[in-house]
Write a protein that holds these residues in place. Structure first.
Motif, PDB file in Angstrom:
ATOM      1  N   GLY A 137      -6.189  19.524  -7.717  1.00 52.43           N
ATOM      2  CA  GLY A 137      -6.456  18.094  -8.014  1.00 52.43           C
ATOM      3  C   GLY A 137      -7.218  17.526  -7.020  1.00 52.43           C
ATOM      4  O   GLY A 137      -7.168  18.132  -5.820  1.00 52.43           O
ATOM      5  N   SER A 138      -8.035  16.507  -7.192  1.00 53.82           N
ATOM      6  CA  SER A 138      -8.693  15.593  -6.228  1.00 53.82           C
ATOM      7  C   SER A 138      -7.814  14.926  -5.252  1.00 53.82           C
ATOM      8  O   SER A 138      -6.744  14.966  -5.535  1.00 53.82           O
TER       9      SER A 138
ATOM     10  N   SER B  73      -4.788  12.381  -6.190  1.00 60.94           N
ATOM     11  CA  SER B  73      -4.732  12.688  -7.554  1.00 60.94           C
ATOM     12  C   SER B  73      -3.100  12.688  -7.848  1.00 60.94           C
ATOM     13  O   SER B  73      -2.644  12.957  -9.034  1.00 60.94           O
TER      14      SER B  73
ATOM     15  N   LYS C  96      -1.214  15.423  -6.682  1.00 59.86           N
ATOM     16  CA  LYS C  96      -0.845  16.681  -6.814  1.00 59.86           C
ATOM     17  C   LYS C  96       0.325  17.226  -5.708  1.00 59.86           C
ATOM     18  O   LYS C  96       1.394  17.708  -6.289  1.00 59.86           O
TER      19      LYS C  96
ATOM     20  N   THR D 110      -7.009  20.901  -2.862  1.00 61.09           N
ATOM     21  CA  THR D 110      -8.117  19.991  -3.248  1.00 61.09           C
ATOM     22  C   THR D 110      -9.447  20.845  -3.369  1.00 61.09           C
ATOM     23  O   THR D 110     -10.251  20.295  -3.953  1.00 61.09           O
TER      24      THR D 110
ATOM     25  N   GLU E 156      -5.538  14.010 -14.122  1.00 61.41           N
ATOM     26  CA  GLU E 156      -6.268  12.834 -13.537  1.00 61.41           C
ATOM     27  C   GLU E 156      -7.028  12.149 -14.583  1.00 61.41           C
ATOM     28  O   GLU E 156      -7.693  10.979 -14.264  1.00 61.41           O
TER      29      GLU E 156
ATOM     30  N   THR F 107      -3.155   7.724 -15.176  1.00 65.33           N
ATOM     31  CA  THR F 107      -3.150   6.749 -14.320  1.00 65.33           C
ATOM     32  C   THR F 107      -2.350   5.520 -14.617  1.00 65.33           C
ATOM     33  O   THR F 107      -1.677   4.965 -14.042  1.00 65.33           O
TER      34      THR F 107
ATOM     35  N   SER G 191     -10.104  20.867 -12.189  1.00 65.59           N
ATOM     36  CA  SER G 191     -10.550  19.508 -11.993  1.00 65.59           C
ATOM     37  C   SER G 191     -11.895  19.268 -12.362  1.00 65.59           C
ATOM     38  O   SER G 191     -12.608  18.451 -12.953  1.00 65.59           O
TER      39      SER G 191
END
Length: 849
Positions: free
Chosen positions: A519-520, A523, A525, A622, A641, A646, A760
Motif C-alpha cells: 500500500g502507499s 494507507s 497497511k 510501499t 485505499e 477512508t 496499488s
C-alpha cells in the motif's frame, strides 16, 4: 622444643581421633564446631591440617595446635602442654620462649604509646576535638618508626583486652583527615574496654570504640552500667557473646548505636539474635537522634542527655514461629558454645544482584564486590574480578581468581589477610561460601535464559478453553472469525483481514504461509498488520521494526521455529537481511559458516551455525515493483485505499473519540482468538480434490502460486480440524467447503498474480480510467488534475505515471499552455471482465467436484 618441632612429631589424624572425632578412611568427619548433618570436616595427612568446608561454620582451616585450642577451649600454653604430653617429651621453656619471640608484647608497647600520647600535642588536640577526656582514659599514640605497628602510624590507640585483663591487641583511630579512620592489630582479639565484670546487671553495647570512650567519661553512666564496644554495626563477634555469657545475672542489655539507617538496622538484627540467646534478659534499644552518634552528642549536648536517652530506651520483643523456634535456638546456642559467628547471621548473607556487573556480598568479616559479573567461560570454572574491602577502614585488596581453584582461594585469603589485617581463615570461609552463592546465581541465570529460549507453554484456563472450543466447533467458523475481527475494531478490509489471519495462524503448522501487505504511505497497511498480529498468541510472535544485516543469522537454533515473524517496515531491510529472510521462507532454515572460539583449546575454528524454521511471516511495503523472488514466495495483499474505506475509518475514529466504542470488547475477542489458536494441533492433511482445481495458466509463476494455494487449502482445513473427518491414519480430510472458502479468501491474491499491475497501481489505474471515461477515451490529462481529483500525493502520482508509461498503458501527448505534460490512456484493458472469467472458471470447477 619449639612449636614447628612439636608439630613435626604429631599426626593430626591421630590427635583428632584422640579428641573423640570419628574420622572415616577418606579423612572426613562430622564437624564438631557446628550442627553438621553431612561430613564436611576434611583432614589432610599430607598438609597436616583440617578444614571445615561448610558455609554454616567459621572454623575454617586449622593445624594441630589450633584444632586442640578450639576443640578443648584452651589458651595456647595449655594446648601446647597437652600436645607435648602426647609426644612423651617435656620442654615447656623452649615452647614459651618461641611463643614469646613471635608474639608482640602489647602491654609494654601500649605503655610506650601512652608516653607518646602525652608528648604529642597533635594527639591530645585530636582527642579533645572528639570530646574525649584523655586524662581519665587509657589512650596512646603510635609514634613508632619501626614497621611493626606501621598500620597504626599516626593513630591514637586504645587497648583491647582478654578475659584476664591483659592487652592482647590494639585499636587505632587516625588523627589524619584523609585515608582510612579505623585500624586494628592483625588477627584482632580482645574487647574494649575489656570483659564486663561477672556481677554486671546492666550492660550497654555501642557501635564503636570512640563511642564507648565517650561514655566512659560520663560518671553517671559508668556508675550504673558496664560498657562494651562492638567493632562496627557488623562487629558483634563470638568473643562478645562469650563475654556476655560470663555475666552471672545480667538483667538488661541496652543497644546504643548510631542514628543512621545502618545503625537502626543493626539494632533490630542484634536485638533479635541476643534475645534468642538471653531470653530472660531485657533487651532495650536507645533511639539515638537522627544522623548523630554518641561521640557527636557528647560535644553538642549536656552529659545528662545520655541518661535521658537510656531511660527512654524501648524494650525489644519478638515472637518465634512455634514450628521452628526450637531448632533455630538450639543451633544458635550450639554456635555460641563453639565460639563461632551466629548461624542466624550467616544464613542472612545474601548476594546482591541488583547490578549484574557489580555483584555485592557482605559478611561480618569483610565486603566483597565482583566487578564485571561472572566470566562467561564455561561451567568448569568460576573466574571473577574481586574487590575485598575492610568494613571500617575501607581499604581494598583486588584480585582476579578462579573460585574453583582451592590453592588460589587460600592464597587470596592469605594475601588479603596480610594487607587488610583480617583473619585469613574467615576470609577463606567467606570465599568458599561466595562460590556457593555465585554457583546458585549462575544456575538461576542459565535456567532463566533457557526458559526464555524455549517456547513458553501457555495453559488456557478451563472456562476460556470451553468458550474457545465452542467457537472452533461451530459452523461457518471462518466467517465468524471474520466477524469477530471486525467487531474488535478492524474496519473494512473484510477479505484482507481474514486472509491475513489465516496466514498468521499457519505458524503453528508445518506448511507455513507468508504475506506481503502492499500500500502507499499512510494507507494503513502497517496498522492492519499490527491489528492482525494482536490476535496471535504473544508467546509465538516476534515483532521487528528494524532488522540489521546479520541479525537473522544470530538467533539461537530454535528461536524462530514455528514463530510468526512480523516486519513492519520491509522496505528498510538491507540486501543481506532480505536474503536471509527469503531463505527462511523457502528453506525453513539458515546455515552459515562462522568463526568461533573453541572453549576447550582456546583457538578459533570454523563452525556451521544453524537457525531452524519454519516461520510464518507478515510484512508491510510501499514498493510498487517487488522483487520477483518475494512475489513468488508470498501472498501479495493490497490494502483498500478507496474513498469508501477512508470514510469508514474516519467514522470509526470519530465514534471512538466520542466514547461510543467498547474497548473491553476488543480485549475479550483477542483473548478468545488467541486461545483458539493455542488449541489447534499440527496434523497431517490430505486433500482428495487437490488435482481437480486448475488455477489460471497466465498467472505469474504458476508453480509457486499452485503450491501456495494448496498450502492455504490445508490451512483452512486445519482451522476447521474440530469439524473435519479423519482417515484411518488420523489424517484430516479436506472438505469441498475448505476449497470454496480458500478460493473466496485468496481470490484477489490470485488476480494479482495474473495481473501485471501490482495492487496499488491497479487501483490507481481503475480510478484513472473511470475519470477519463466520463470525458471520453481520447481525453488528454495532466498529472495535477488527476492528483487533485484522486487526492494522492505528488510522489505517489509520479510513481504511478512512470510505471504506466513503462508498461505502455499510457503515453505522453505533448504539453499544454502552461508547459504541463499531457497524457493519454493508450491501453484500455478490462480487468473486471478478467476477474469475472477467472471467478466463473473456478466456480465451475468447484461445481464439478
Amino acid at each position: 622444643m619449639n612449636i614447628p618441632s612439636l608439630k613435626s612429631k604429631l599426626d593430626i589424624l591421630q590427635i583428632g581421633e584422640e579428641l573423640g572425632i570419628k574420622i572415616d578412611k577418606h579423612g572426613k568427619a562430622h564437624c564438631p564446631f557446628h550442627n553438621d548433618k553431612t561430613p564436611s570436616f576434611q583432614f589432610s595427612k599430607e598438609k597436616q591440617i583440617v578444614t571445615c568446608f561448610s558455609g554454616n561454620c567459621s572454623a575454617g582451616t586449622m593445624d594441630v595446635v589450633e584444632l586442640v585450642k578450639k576443640y578443648k577451649s584452651l589458651e595456647l600454653p595449655k594446648a601446647l602442654d597437652w600436645l607435648q604430653e602426647r609426644t612423651g617429651e617435656v620442654n615447656q621453656e623452649n615452647l614459651t620462649q618461641s611463643q614469646t619471640a613471635t608474639k608482640p608484647n602489647y602491654q609494654s608497647d601500649f605503655q610506650q604509646m601512652q608516653s607518646s600520647f602525652l608528648a604529642s600535642s597533635t594527639a591530645r588536640k585530636y582527642a579533645e576535638s572528639r570530646n574525649l577526656d584523655w586524662k581519665s582514659l587509657e589512650v596512646g599514640y603510635n609514634a613508632f618508626k619501626s614497621s611493626r605497628f606501621n598500620y597504626l602510624r599516626g593513630c591514637i590507640t586504645f587497648p583491647l583486652k582478654n578475659e584476664k585483663g591483659d592487652i592482647v591487641s590494639l585499636y587505632g583511630r587516625s588523627v589524619r583527615t584523609t585515608g582510612g579512620n579505623h585500624f586494628y592489630s592483625k588477627n584482632r582479639i580482645g574487647l574494649y574496654p575489656g570483659y564486663p565484670n561477672r556481677g554486671t546487671k546492666k550492660l550497654i553495647l555501642t557501635e564503636s570504640v570512640i563511642d564507648t570512650a565517650s561514655l566512659l567519661n560520663n560518671k553517671e553512666i559508668t556508675e550504673s552500667f558496664a560498657l562494651l564496644s562492638l567493632y562496627g554495626t557488623n562487629g558483634l563477634t563470638a568473643e562478645h557473646i562469650h563475654a556476655i555469657q560470663q555475666i552471672e545475672s545480667l538483667e538488661e542489655l541496652i543497644l546504643f548505636f548510631d542514628g543512621d539507617p545502618s545503625g537502626k538496622e543493626a539494632n533490630l538484627k542484634h536485638a533479635k539474635y541476643l534475645k534468642s540467646l538471653f531470653s530472660e534478659t531485657t533487651i532495650r534499644i536507645v533511639q539515638t537522634p537522627e544522623g548523630t552518634d554518641i561521640n557527636e552528642l557528647s560535644g553538642s549536648h549536656d552529659k545528662g542527655i545520655f541518661s535521658d536517652l537510656i531511660n527512654k530506651a524501648e524494650s525489644f520483643f519478638f515472637s518465634v514461629d512455634p514450628d521452628t523456634s526450637g531448632d533455630t535456638l538450639s543451633k544458635e546456642q550450639e554456635t555460641v558454645e563453639n565460639k563461632k559467628l551466629p548461624e542466624s547471621t550467616q544464613n542472612t548473607y545474601k548476594l546482591d544482584t541488583n547490578h549484574k556487573y557489580n555483584l555485592k556480598y557482605q559478611t561480618d568479616t569483610a565486603k566483597y564486590e565482583i566487578k564485571g559479573g561472572i566470566a562467561k567461560n564455561g561451567l568448569d570454572r568460576l573466574v571473577i574480578s574481586l574487590h575485598i574491602i575492610h568494613l571500617e577502614t575501607r581499604k581494598k585488596s583486588r584480585v582476579r581468581l578462579d573460585l574453583y581453584e582451592d590453592k588460589q582461594v587460600e592464597k587470596t585469603a592469605r594475601e588479603a589477610s596480610e594487607k587488610l589485617e583480617l583473619r585469613a581463615d574467615l576470609l577463606e570461609q567467606d570465599l568458599n561460601y561466595l562460590a556457593d552463592l555465585l554457583d546458585e546465581y549462575r544456575e538461576q541465570e542459565i535456567k532463566e535464559k533457557e526458559e526464555k529460549e524455549q517456547e513458553k507453554h501457555y495453559v488456557v484456563p478451563e472456562d476460556e478453553k470451553e468458550e474457545a472450543f465452542k467457537l472452533l466447533k461451530s459452523d461457518d467458523l471462518i466467517q465468524k472469525i471474520n466477524q469477530l475481527i471486525g467487531q474488535s475494531g478492524v474496519i473494512g478490509e473484510q477479505g484482507n483481514r481474514v486472509f491475513l489471519f489465516c496466514i498468521a495462524v499457519s505458524h503453528k503448522f508445518e506448511n507455513t504461509l507468508h504475506a506481503l501487505v502492499q500500500g502507499s504511505s499512510g494507507s494503513g497497511k502497517t496498522h492492519l498488520v499490527r491489528q492482525i498480529t494482536d490476535f496471535m498468541p504473544l508467546e509465538n510472535v516476534i515483532r521487528l521494526t528494524r532488522v540489521t544485516e546479520s541479525s537473522f543469522y544470530n538467533y539461537g537454533e530454535y528461536d524462530l521455529q514455528n514463530k510468526l515473524v512480523v516486519i513492519e517496515d520491509y522496505d528498510g531491510l538491507k540486501d543481506e537481511a532480505e536474503l536471509a529472510f527469503r531463505e527462511l521462507q523457502s528453506n525453513d532454515e539458515l546455515r552459515s559458516s562462522v568463526s568461533a572460539k573453541d572453549t576447550e583449546y582456546g583457538s578459533y575454528r570454523t563452525q556451521i551455525r544453524v537457525v531452524k524454521g519454519p516461520i510464518s511471516s507478515m510484512a508491510a511495503t510501499t514498493r510498487g515493483a517487488i522483487y520477483e523472488d518475494n512475489l513468488s514466495r508470498c501472498f501479495v495483499i493490497a490494502v483498500d485505499e478507496s474513498k469508501e474505506q477512508t470514510a469508514k475509518i474516519i467514522d470509526y475514529q470519530n465514534r471512538s473519540a466520542a466514547g461510543e466504542i467498547k474497548t473491553n470488547q476488543k480485549d475479550k475477542i483477542q483473548t478468545l482468538l488467541q486461545n483458539c489458536i493455542r488449541l489447534l494441533k499440527p496434523m497431517e492433511v490430505i486433500n482428495p480434490f487437490a488435482s481437480k482445481i486448475k488455477l489460471p495458466e497466465q498467472a505469474f509463476k504458476i508453480r509457486r502460486l499452485n503450491s501456495n494455494f494448496q498450502s492455504f487449502v490445508k490451512q483452512i482445513t486445519l482451522l476447521n480440524q474440530y469439524q473435519r473427518k479423519k482417515d484411518k491414519q488420523e489424517r484430516l480430510i479436506t472438505a469441498k467447503e475448505d476449497l470454496q472458502i480458500a478460493i473466496e479468501i485468496m481470490f484477489d491474491s490470485i488476480i494479482l498474480k495474473v495481473d501485471e499491475l501490482d495492487g496499488s497501481l491497479r487501483l490507481f489505474y481503475e480510478d484513472l480510467k473511470a475519470y477519463v471515461e466520463t470525458r471520453g477515451k481520447e481525453y488528454e490529462f495532466t498529472q495535477r488534475e488527476i492528483r487533485q481529483d484522486l487526492r494522492i500525493s505528488k510522489t505517489q502520482m509520479q510513481r504511478f505515471i512512470n510505471d504506466l508509461l513503462e508498461l505502455e498503458y499510457i503515453e505522453r501527448k505533448g504539453t499544454g499552455m502552461h508547459g504541463a505534460t499531457k497524457y493519454k490512456i493508450s491501453y484500455w484493458d478490462d480487468n473486471t471482465a478478467l476477474k469475472q472469467r477467472i471467478k466463473d472458471n473456478l466456480k465451475n470447477q468447484l461445481t464439478q467436484l
